[in-house]
Write a protein that holds these residues in place. Structure first.
Motif, PDB file in Angstrom:
ATOM      1  N   LEU A 155     -53.203  -3.706 -22.941  1.00  0.00           N
ATOM      2  CA  LEU A 155     -53.411  -3.281 -21.551  1.00  0.00           C
ATOM      3  C   LEU A 155     -54.439  -2.158 -21.460  1.00  0.00           C
ATOM      4  O   LEU A 155     -55.283  -2.154 -20.554  1.00  0.00           O
ATOM      5  CB  LEU A 155     -52.089  -2.838 -20.942  1.00  0.00           C
ATOM      6  N   SER A 167     -53.218   6.364 -17.940  1.00  0.00           N
ATOM      7  CA  SER A 167     -52.650   5.020 -17.977  1.00  0.00           C
ATOM      8  C   SER A 167     -51.680   4.874 -19.147  1.00  0.00           C
ATOM      9  O   SER A 167     -50.648   4.208 -19.031  1.00  0.00           O
ATOM     10  CB  SER A 167     -53.766   3.972 -18.101  1.00  0.00           C
ATOM     11  N   LYS A 169     -58.292  -2.357 -19.718  1.00  0.00           N
ATOM     12  CA  LYS A 169     -58.817  -1.337 -18.805  1.00  0.00           C
ATOM     13  C   LYS A 169     -60.106  -0.745 -19.356  1.00  0.00           C
ATOM     14  O   LYS A 169     -61.057  -0.473 -18.590  1.00  0.00           O
ATOM     15  CB  LYS A 169     -57.769  -0.248 -18.581  1.00  0.00           C
ATOM     16  N   GLN A 201     -48.424   6.363 -18.183  1.00  0.00           N
ATOM     17  CA  GLN A 201     -47.704   5.495 -17.261  1.00  0.00           C
ATOM     18  C   GLN A 201     -47.103   4.295 -17.987  1.00  0.00           C
ATOM     19  O   GLN A 201     -45.947   3.914 -17.747  1.00  0.00           O
ATOM     20  CB  GLN A 201     -48.658   5.022 -16.163  1.00  0.00           C
ATOM     21  N   LEU A 202     -47.852   3.705 -18.905  1.00  0.00           N
ATOM     22  CA  LEU A 202     -47.360   2.530 -19.622  1.00  0.00           C
ATOM     23  C   LEU A 202     -46.256   2.870 -20.606  1.00  0.00           C
ATOM     24  O   LEU A 202     -45.466   1.993 -20.978  1.00  0.00           O
ATOM     25  CB  LEU A 202     -48.522   1.849 -20.357  1.00  0.00           C
ATOM     26  N   SER A 249     -43.065   6.748 -13.613  1.00  0.00           N
ATOM     27  CA  SER A 249     -44.327   6.589 -14.341  1.00  0.00           C
ATOM     28  C   SER A 249     -44.399   7.534 -15.534  1.00  0.00           C
ATOM     29  O   SER A 249     -45.271   7.376 -16.394  1.00  0.00           O
ATOM     30  CB  SER A 249     -45.509   6.877 -13.404  1.00  0.00           C
ATOM     31  N   TYR A 294     -51.084   0.868 -12.434  1.00  0.00           N
ATOM     32  CA  TYR A 294     -52.158   0.491 -13.361  1.00  0.00           C
ATOM     33  C   TYR A 294     -53.432   0.138 -12.592  1.00  0.00           C
ATOM     34  O   TYR A 294     -54.528   0.597 -12.928  1.00  0.00           O
ATOM     35  CB  TYR A 294     -51.683  -0.696 -14.204  1.00  0.00           C
ATOM     36  N   TYR A 347     -45.279  -0.726 -12.522  1.00  0.00           N
ATOM     37  CA  TYR A 347     -46.258  -0.690 -13.609  1.00  0.00           C
ATOM     38  C   TYR A 347     -47.611  -1.250 -13.169  1.00  0.00           C
ATOM     39  O   TYR A 347     -48.628  -0.559 -13.241  1.00  0.00           O
ATOM     40  CB  TYR A 347     -45.726  -1.491 -14.812  1.00  0.00           C
TER      41      TYR A 347
END
Length: 408
Positions: free
Chosen positions: A360, A322, A364, A325-326, A241, A291, A287
């Motif tokens: 993305l 996030s 969110k 992580q992305l 991540s 998420y 992912y």
């Protein structure tokens, strides 16, 4: 193989694992994740006291403790550090590996005891406010639970000798029932005689049933390797991540109902990488799973917190998490040589990646804004969430996500 060679092999495998793990942990620390955790601890400690004051007197605190601690006691996988090649090279020496496996049990006990103590420390304010009695002190309860944890790890190891997954699951459910019962007696401040009776039953099971199990069944190497790889992949998925993990074996799921959204992407050459990145995000647990979990936690915190700047801070903080992580989605195709065959420049790939991250994060932002809207209908709060959400999603997607990345 001498016994000294056996324990030396175990020590070398532990050393190799931690040398690799520490490298990943350093990368995670440098990503800003630790600062995020530090902020969450500060906020959590403040709102924890407010939560305890809000918690109604009818809340089943003892049952809650029994279920949580019972689950922690039951979940006791032993870390053996076995490898696929051991089926060939160590199988003939199974009778001489007692010290190897005992070292694994002690190693497992140390780390799982740390987890149990940490959870008890986190829950201690609720314990002292709702449960604390005169019969058992907090330290006494902790020592009792550690002893029960050691019993669970020991018998869990013997259960790995069973061939059937169904048999192992049944034993685990039975241990869960025993652990919850034991935890209920402890947190109910039951007389010591009840705990002693249950302890005698557990000791009898160890000496009679589980010792018989050890004599009747050999070590199931295939199952041990599967358990070891599962625990190793859990760490790799967490590290992935924040940075690229080449050892990660990603699990792919079709998720046709979500994959249908990729049909909205225009069918043209310039959209190739948009399609690939969206497909990878949807089908890979590394992912989508994280998420969704971050979305759930952020939504819950925003819903529970009073409307205002604190909600906005949590909103921005989880968007940033996030984004971190992305960012690793870029590395998903790093080792795939066929990607380089596409007649598209690197800049087109970067723009597609920025677009995917932006969309993305924006999705969110919209969901969390709707959650905030449920807690407060103030137009000013709604405007602040929209401005911060759209602004941060665009800035991170098109600017920050490319920072520190090395492009070939």
């Amino acid at each position: 193989m001498m016994r000294e060679d056996v324990i030396g092999l175990w020590k070398q495998r532990v050393k190799d694992y931690w040398n690799e793990a520490i490298r990943y942990l350093r990368l995670i620390a440098n990503s800003g994740f630790l600062f995020t955790i530090y902020i969450l601890i500060i906020l959590g400690s403040y709102y924890y006291s407010l939560f305890l004051d809000w918690l109604p007197d009818t809340f089943p605190t003892v049952l809650f403790f029994a279920l949580v601690i019972g689950f922690l006691l039951t979940k006791s996988p032993v870390r053996t550090f076995v490898k696929q090649a051991d089926i060939v090279f160590l199988l003939p020496l199974e009778a001489k590996l007692d010290r190897y496996f005992r070292a694994s049990i002690v190693y497992t006990m140390v780390f799982q005891a740390f987890t149990l103590v940490l959870v008890m420390i986190v829950l201690s304010p609720m314990y002292f406010q709702r449960i604390a009695g005169e019969r058992y002190s907090f330290l006494g309860i902790l020592l009792i639970l550690l002893a029960v944890k050691f019993w669970n790890i020991t018998v869990s190891w013997e259960e790995q000798r069973l061939q059937s997954e169904r048999s192992r699951a049944m034993h685990k459910w039975l241990r869960l029932a025993v652990n919850i019962s034991f935890a209920l007696l402890v947190f109910e401040q039951a007389p010591m005689i009840y705990l002693l009776v249950l302890a005698v039953v557990m000791l009898a099971l160890t000496l009679v049933y589980y010792r018989h199990l050890k004599r009747m069944h050999s070590v199931k190497w295939e199952h041990l390797i599967e358990v070891e790889e599962r625990m190793l992949m859990s760490f790799y998925r967490m590290a992935n991540s924040f940075t690229d993990v080449p050892h990660l074996k990603a699990k792919v799921k079709q998720r046709a109902w979500l994959s249908a959204f990729t049909h909205l992407i225009p069918f043209r050459q310039q959209s190739t990488f948009q399609y690939l990145f969206f497909k990878s995000f949807i089908r890979s647990n590394d992912y989508l799973g994280i998420y969704v979990r971050l979305l759930f936690i952020a939504g819950l915190l925003i819903y529970l917190l009073p409307s205002g700047y604190m909600q906005l801070f949590i909103f921005a903080l989880f968007l940033y998490m996030s984004g971190l992580q992305l960012s690793t989605l870029w590395n998903h195709y790093t080792t795939k040589l066929w990607i380089d065959l596409y007649p598209l420049p690197l800049e087109a790939r970067k723009q597609s990646f920025s677009f995917v991250v932006f969309i993305l994060l924006l999705c969110k932002s919209v969901i969390l804004t709707l959650v905030a809207l449920l807690t407060s209908g103030a137009i000013t709060n709604l405007i602040m969430f929209i401005v911060v959400g759209v602004g941060f999603s665009y800035f991170y997607g098109y600017k920050l996500v490319h920072r520190r990345k090395k492009y070939a």
